[in-house]
Motif scaffolding. Structure first.
Motif, mmCIF file in Angstrom:
data_model
loop_
_atom_site.group_PDB
_atom_site.id
_atom_site.type_symbol
_atom_site.label_atom_id
_atom_site.label_comp_id
_atom_site.label_asym_id
_atom_site.label_seq_id
_atom_site.Cartn_x
_atom_site.Cartn_y
_atom_site.Cartn_z
ATOM 1 N N VAL A 1 4.588 13.106 8.093
ATOM 2 C CA VAL A 1 4.485 11.965 7.202
ATOM 3 C C VAL A 1 4.036 10.717 7.993
ATOM 4 C CG1 VAL A 1 5.782 10.439 5.669
ATOM 5 C CG2 VAL A 1 6.233 12.882 5.632
ATOM 6 N N VAL A 2 4.550 10.583 9.181
ATOM 7 C CA VAL A 2 4.187 9.433 10.009
ATOM 8 C C VAL A 2 2.701 9.477 10.359
ATOM 9 C CG1 VAL A 2 4.566 8.310 12.230
ATOM 10 C CG2 VAL A 2 6.511 9.209 10.942
ATOM 11 N N ILE A 3 2.188 10.649 10.651
ATOM 12 C CA ILE A 3 0.771 10.794 11.002
ATOM 13 C C ILE A 3 -0.116 10.402 9.820
ATOM 14 C CG2 ILE A 3 -1.020 12.452 11.633
ATOM 15 C CD1 ILE A 3 1.139 13.938 13.244
ATOM 16 N N VAL A 4 0.258 10.828 8.618
ATOM 17 C CA VAL A 4 -0.509 10.467 7.418
ATOM 18 C C VAL A 4 -0.482 8.954 7.216
ATOM 19 C CG1 VAL A 4 -0.620 10.688 4.905
ATOM 20 C CG2 VAL A 4 -0.164 12.699 6.315
ATOM 21 N N GLY A 5 0.651 8.331 7.442
ATOM 22 C CA GLY A 5 0.765 6.875 7.319
ATOM 23 C C GLY A 5 -0.117 6.148 8.309
ATOM 24 N N LEU A 7 -2.871 7.365 9.780
ATOM 25 C CA LEU A 7 -4.268 7.586 9.390
ATOM 26 C C LEU A 7 -4.658 6.715 8.197
ATOM 27 C CD1 LEU A 7 -4.578 11.455 9.779
ATOM 28 C CD2 LEU A 7 -5.579 9.681 11.227
ATOM 29 N N ALA A 8 -3.756 6.572 7.238
ATOM 30 C CA ALA A 8 -4.042 5.730 6.066
ATOM 31 C C ALA A 8 -4.167 4.265 6.474
ATOM 32 C CB ALA A 8 -2.952 5.900 5.020
ATOM 33 N N SER A 9 -3.322 3.819 7.391
ATOM 34 C CA SER A 9 -3.390 2.417 7.804
ATOM 35 C C SER A 9 -4.661 2.117 8.592
ATOM 36 C CB SER A 9 -2.156 2.051 8.637
ATOM 37 O OG SER A 9 -2.183 2.719 9.884
ATOM 38 N N VAL A 10 -5.238 3.126 9.220
ATOM 39 C CA VAL A 10 -6.492 2.946 9.944
ATOM 40 C C VAL A 10 -7.679 3.036 8.984
ATOM 41 C CG1 VAL A 10 -8.018 3.984 11.665
ATOM 42 C CG2 VAL A 10 -5.571 3.761 12.133
#
Length: 77
Positions: A1-5, A7-10
């Protein structure tokens, strides 16, 4: 979940910049169309139009194709 967050913030700022560039392109095209209509009107009438209906728009406040921009008024100055 942290990785998806992460990537989304980038990715989101890049996507937002892309959308903003597309809207600016639409605005520029709308202004170029308005300028071309004004020049055609000037060639026919030896003066610039005072409102958008004289330029062939259906109402006094026409919108761009996608609706992001609206012409509020024409100041022939």
């Amino acid at each position: 979940v942290v990785i998806v967050g992460i990537l989304a913030s980038v990715a989101f700022p890049d996507y937002k910049a892309y959308v903003d560039r597309a809207k600016r392109t639409e605005g520029k095209a709308f202004l170029m169309e308005l300028a071309a209509r004004q020049e055609r009107y000037f060639m026919d009438n030896n003066s610039y139009a005072d409102d958008a209906t004289e330029l062939g728009y259906r109402n006094e406040e026409p919108e761009s194709d996608e609706g992001h921009y609206t012409l509020d008024s024409i100041d022939a100055g």
